[in-house]
Design a protein around this motif. Structure first.
Motif, PDB file in Angstrom:
ATOM      1  N   SER A  34     -33.739  14.499   6.736  1.00 26.28           N
ATOM      2  CA  SER A  34     -35.003  14.501   7.464  1.00 26.28           C
ATOM      3  C   SER A  34     -35.429  13.101   7.894  1.00 26.28           C
ATOM      4  N   THR A  35     -34.847  12.051   7.292  1.00 22.79           N
ATOM      5  CA  THR A  35     -35.304  10.698   7.591  1.00 22.79           C
ATOM      6  C   THR A  35     -34.222   9.790   8.150  1.00 22.79           C
ATOM      7  N   GLU A  36     -32.967  10.149   8.027  1.00 19.63           N
ATOM      8  CA  GLU A  36     -31.915   9.232   8.449  1.00 19.63           C
ATOM      9  C   GLU A  36     -31.698   9.263   9.956  1.00 19.63           C
ATOM     10  N   ASP A  37     -31.240   8.118  10.482  1.00 20.95           N
ATOM     11  CA  ASP A  37     -30.978   8.047  11.909  1.00 20.95           C
ATOM     12  C   ASP A  37     -29.661   8.736  12.242  1.00 20.95           C
ATOM     13  N   ALA A  38     -29.523   9.132  13.485  1.00 19.85           N
ATOM     14  CA  ALA A  38     -28.379   9.942  13.913  1.00 19.85           C
ATOM     15  C   ALA A  38     -27.063   9.183  13.757  1.00 19.85           C
ATOM     16  N   SER A  39     -27.065   7.880  14.006  1.00 19.58           N
ATOM     17  CA  SER A  39     -25.824   7.110  13.916  1.00 19.58           C
ATOM     18  C   SER A  39     -25.279   7.121  12.498  1.00 19.58           C
ATOM     19  N   ARG A  40     -26.165   6.954  11.514  1.00 20.17           N
ATOM     20  CA  ARG A  40     -25.731   6.958  10.114  1.00 20.17           C
ATOM     21  C   ARG A  40     -25.158   8.329   9.738  1.00 20.17           C
ATOM     22  N   ILE A  41     -25.844   9.387  10.145  1.00 20.03           N
ATOM     23  CA  ILE A  41     -25.364  10.740   9.847  1.00 20.03           C
ATOM     24  C   ILE A  41     -24.001  10.964  10.485  1.00 20.03           C
ATOM     25  N   LEU A  42     -23.835  10.518  11.727  1.00 20.12           N
ATOM     26  CA  LEU A  42     -22.577  10.715  12.441  1.00 20.12           C
ATOM     27  C   LEU A  42     -21.439   9.964  11.751  1.00 20.12           C
ATOM     28  N   ALA A  51     -13.737  11.886  17.015  1.00 13.89           N
ATOM     29  CA  ALA A  51     -14.804  11.744  18.006  1.00 13.89           C
ATOM     30  C   ALA A  51     -14.950  13.020  18.826  1.00 13.89           C
ATOM     31  N   ALA A  52     -13.814  13.608  19.219  1.00 15.41           N
ATOM     32  CA  ALA A  52     -13.867  14.840  20.000  1.00 15.41           C
ATOM     33  C   ALA A  52     -14.506  15.974  19.195  1.00 15.41           C
ATOM     34  N   ARG A  53     -14.185  16.040  17.906  1.00 15.10           N
ATOM     35  CA  ARG A  53     -14.765  17.094  17.067  1.00 15.10           C
ATOM     36  C   ARG A  53     -16.269  16.920  16.896  1.00 15.10           C
ATOM     37  N   LEU A  54     -16.717  15.646  16.845  1.00 18.52           N
ATOM     38  CA  LEU A  54     -18.142  15.371  16.659  1.00 18.52           C
ATOM     39  C   LEU A  54     -18.904  15.304  17.977  1.00 18.52           C
ATOM     40  N   GLY A  55     -18.179  15.355  19.095  1.00 14.29           N
ATOM     41  CA  GLY A  55     -18.842  15.394  20.390  1.00 14.29           C
ATOM     42  C   GLY A  55     -19.333  14.050  20.894  1.00 14.29           C
ATOM     43  N   VAL A  56     -18.641  12.970  20.497  1.00 12.49           N
ATOM     44  CA  VAL A  56     -19.003  11.631  20.981  1.00 12.49           C
ATOM     45  C   VAL A  56     -17.747  10.948  21.494  1.00 12.49           C
ATOM     46  N   SER A  57     -17.910   9.794  22.097  1.00  9.01           N
ATOM     47  CA  SER A  57     -16.748   9.076  22.612  1.00  9.01           C
ATOM     48  C   SER A  57     -16.048   8.321  21.486  1.00  9.01           C
ATOM     49  N   ASP A  58     -14.774   8.055  21.686  1.00  7.10           N
ATOM     50  CA  ASP A  58     -13.970   7.301  20.727  1.00  7.10           C
ATOM     51  C   ASP A  58     -14.601   5.929  20.476  1.00  7.10           C
ATOM     52  N   ARG A  59     -15.009   5.267  21.525  1.00  7.64           N
ATOM     53  CA  ARG A  59     -15.587   3.921  21.422  1.00  7.64           C
ATOM     54  C   ARG A  59     -16.890   3.942  20.626  1.00  7.64           C
ATOM     55  N   ILE A  97     -20.133   2.760  15.605  1.00  7.50           N
ATOM     56  CA  ILE A  97     -21.088   3.119  14.550  1.00  7.50           C
ATOM     57  C   ILE A  97     -20.396   3.195  13.184  1.00  7.50           C
ATOM     58  N   PHE A  98     -19.094   3.538  13.171  1.00  2.00           N
ATOM     59  CA  PHE A  98     -18.371   3.611  11.901  1.00  2.00           C
ATOM     60  C   PHE A  98     -18.238   2.213  11.293  1.00  2.00           C
ATOM     61  N   GLU A  99     -17.869   1.242  12.121  1.00  2.07           N
ATOM     62  CA  GLU A  99     -17.730  -0.123  11.620  1.00  2.07           C
ATOM     63  C   GLU A  99     -19.088  -0.699  11.218  1.00  2.07           C
ATOM     64  N   ALA A 100     -20.143  -0.318  11.935  1.00  2.00           N
ATOM     65  CA  ALA A 100     -21.481  -0.791  11.568  1.00  2.00           C
ATOM     66  C   ALA A 100     -21.914  -0.214  10.223  1.00  2.00           C
ATOM     67  N   GLN A 101     -21.516   1.015   9.954  1.00  2.00           N
ATOM     68  CA  GLN A 101     -21.910   1.692   8.714  1.00  2.00           C
ATOM     69  C   GLN A 101     -21.061   1.279   7.518  1.00  2.00           C
TER      70      GLN A 101
END
Length: 423
Positions: free
Chosen positions: A91-99, A124-132, A137-141
């Motif tokens: 309920s509180t986390e941002d979308a990038s962290r969840i992804l 990325a295709a399974r999650l519906g986002v681009s590879d880049r 966001i993965f490296e940021a997390q």
């Protein structure tokens, strides 16, 4: 372990060092300590001499430590640690962290391990986002790329198979997601600075000759094994599952609800794993070593090619990667004596769904009776060395092909017959 005003993955070094100093198993898997003077990273429960504070660096994930050039400790064995504690508050986390966390969960599952993937593009295709976008966001997390994270997971899985079994190196490499022994050896030498054969210790459990394979899996205390195994004992299906009490007997469901619950010591069951085009069938057996905060897993030799998959499913079945402190905090008011409670899981999603259908609007005992009849009628026979285990749970194809009359003779009403066929 984190500062409330900081990123959730920023570790408080002083708190980590205190947990390391006291060997606090509650934090096992939630961080790793890298020692700059030795080049090795350890679990908080490691019993080696306490390193000097100024020589310690703390990482949330093993992949981060390895990306900085540290090697896993051969004594505490980071591959045995429970998986990192989830801090997801949806309920509180941002979308990038969840992804990013969802991408890590997909990488963590050995079912998807191959030499080519799961690559960033497929995830990325399974999650519906681009590879880049996923890589960013993965490296940021996590501080590492998805490929680095995957490589660490595969190498630690291989390290466990090398240390705990006598499986041939070719089988270890394939089971860990490497296409060849050559690639496996190259990755191992590059990351850990030694050949895989140098890690193989004498006296490991035998594999490849029909004998059981034994591995150890860490968990965070407190854990109530009797409550967990008791749950499965009340729902055990004949031929598929066997839960043994302290006296060595298999308890039966009695009618006296006030009778004291037996002390359970062992869970055994049959299992079928489809990995790619291959189907592997066998059995597993689980016991708890409470003194070491470990679960002992024995697996039939027939499941050796998919051992990381079996390990992952066993961990999920007994919920041993959970954060007990968060659970106890949530349950304390409702269940003041509920320390160590976990959520029972499953080793097979289809089986769980079938059992849910059978159990609608009837008692646990009635659902167990229907499930046992279904296993006897449509489950494949299997030979095991464990008394009472002689059937595999029916395949989706077997249930789909079952006629209404055949299901009706088992006591399954028409509405549930239709639900099973649709499933």
């Amino acid at each position: 372990m984190t500062n409330a005003n900081a990123s959730p993955d920023v570790l408080e070094s002083d708190a980590c060092y205190l947990a390391l100093k006291t060997h606090d198993a509650r934090f096992d898997g939630s961080f790793f300590t890298a020692v700059t003077s030795t080049g090795i990273y350890c679990r908080p429960v490691c019993r080696v001499k306490l390193p000097r504070r100024e020589n310690c660096r703390f990482f949330r994930h093993a992949a981060q430590a390895e990306a900085e050039g540290f090697r896993p400790c051969l004594r505490c064995r980071p591959e045995l640690a429970p998986r990192p504690m989830g801090t997801a508050n949806w309920s509180t986390e941002d979308a990038s962290r969840i992804l990013a966390q969802q991408a890590a969960r997909l990488i963590d599952e050995p079912d998807a391990w191959t030499d080519e993937g799961p690559g960033a593009a497929q995830i990325a295709a399974r999650l519906g986002v681009s590879d880049r976008h996923l890589r960013r966001i993965f490296e940021a997390q996590f501080g590492v790329s998805p490929l680095q994270y995957l490589q660490t997971r595969r190498l630690l899985a291989a390290k466990q198979l090398i240390a705990d079994t006598r499986l041939p190196m070719t089988q270890v490499a394939l089971a860990s997601g490497f296409a060849s022994v050559r690639r496996f050896n190259a990755a191992f030498v590059e990351h850990y600075g030694l050949n895989p054969s140098a890690l193989r210790r004498a006296g490991g459990a035998e594999g490849g000759d029909g004998r059981a394979i034994e591995v150890r899996l860490g968990f965070r205390p407190p854990y109530d094994p009797n409550a967990m195994l008791g749950f499965f004992a009340r729902r055990a299906l004949r031929g598929v599952e066997s839960i043994t009490a302290e006296d060595g007997k298999v308890p039966t469901a009695g009618k006296n609800a006030k009778a004291p619950a037996p002390a359970f010591t062992r869970l055994a069951r049959t299992l079928r794993v489809q990995h790619g085009a291959q189907v592997h069938a066998g059995w597993l057996q689980l016991r708890f070593d409470m003194a070491r905060e470990q679960m002992l897993l024995s697996v039939s030799d027939s499941l050796a090619p998919v051992l990381p998959v079996v390990i992952s499913r066993a961990r999920a079945m007994l919920d041993i990667d959970a954060d007990p402190m968060a659970i106890n905090a949530a349950l304390h008011e409702a269940f003041p004596h509920g320390d160590g409670l976990r959520v029972p899981g499953t080793v097979d999603g289809f089986e769980l769904a079938v059992r849910a259908v059978l159990g609608q609007q009837i008692t646990v005992a009635a659902a167990r009776t229907l499930g046992s009849r279904l296993v006897e009628a449509f489950g494949e026979p299997i030979a095991t060395p464990i008394d009472g285990l002689d059937r595999l749970f029916p395949t989706p194809a077997a249930i789909a092909a079952a006629s209404g009359d055949a299901l009706g003779q088992l006591g399954i009403v028409r509405q549930r017959q239709a639900a099973l066929h649709a499933l």
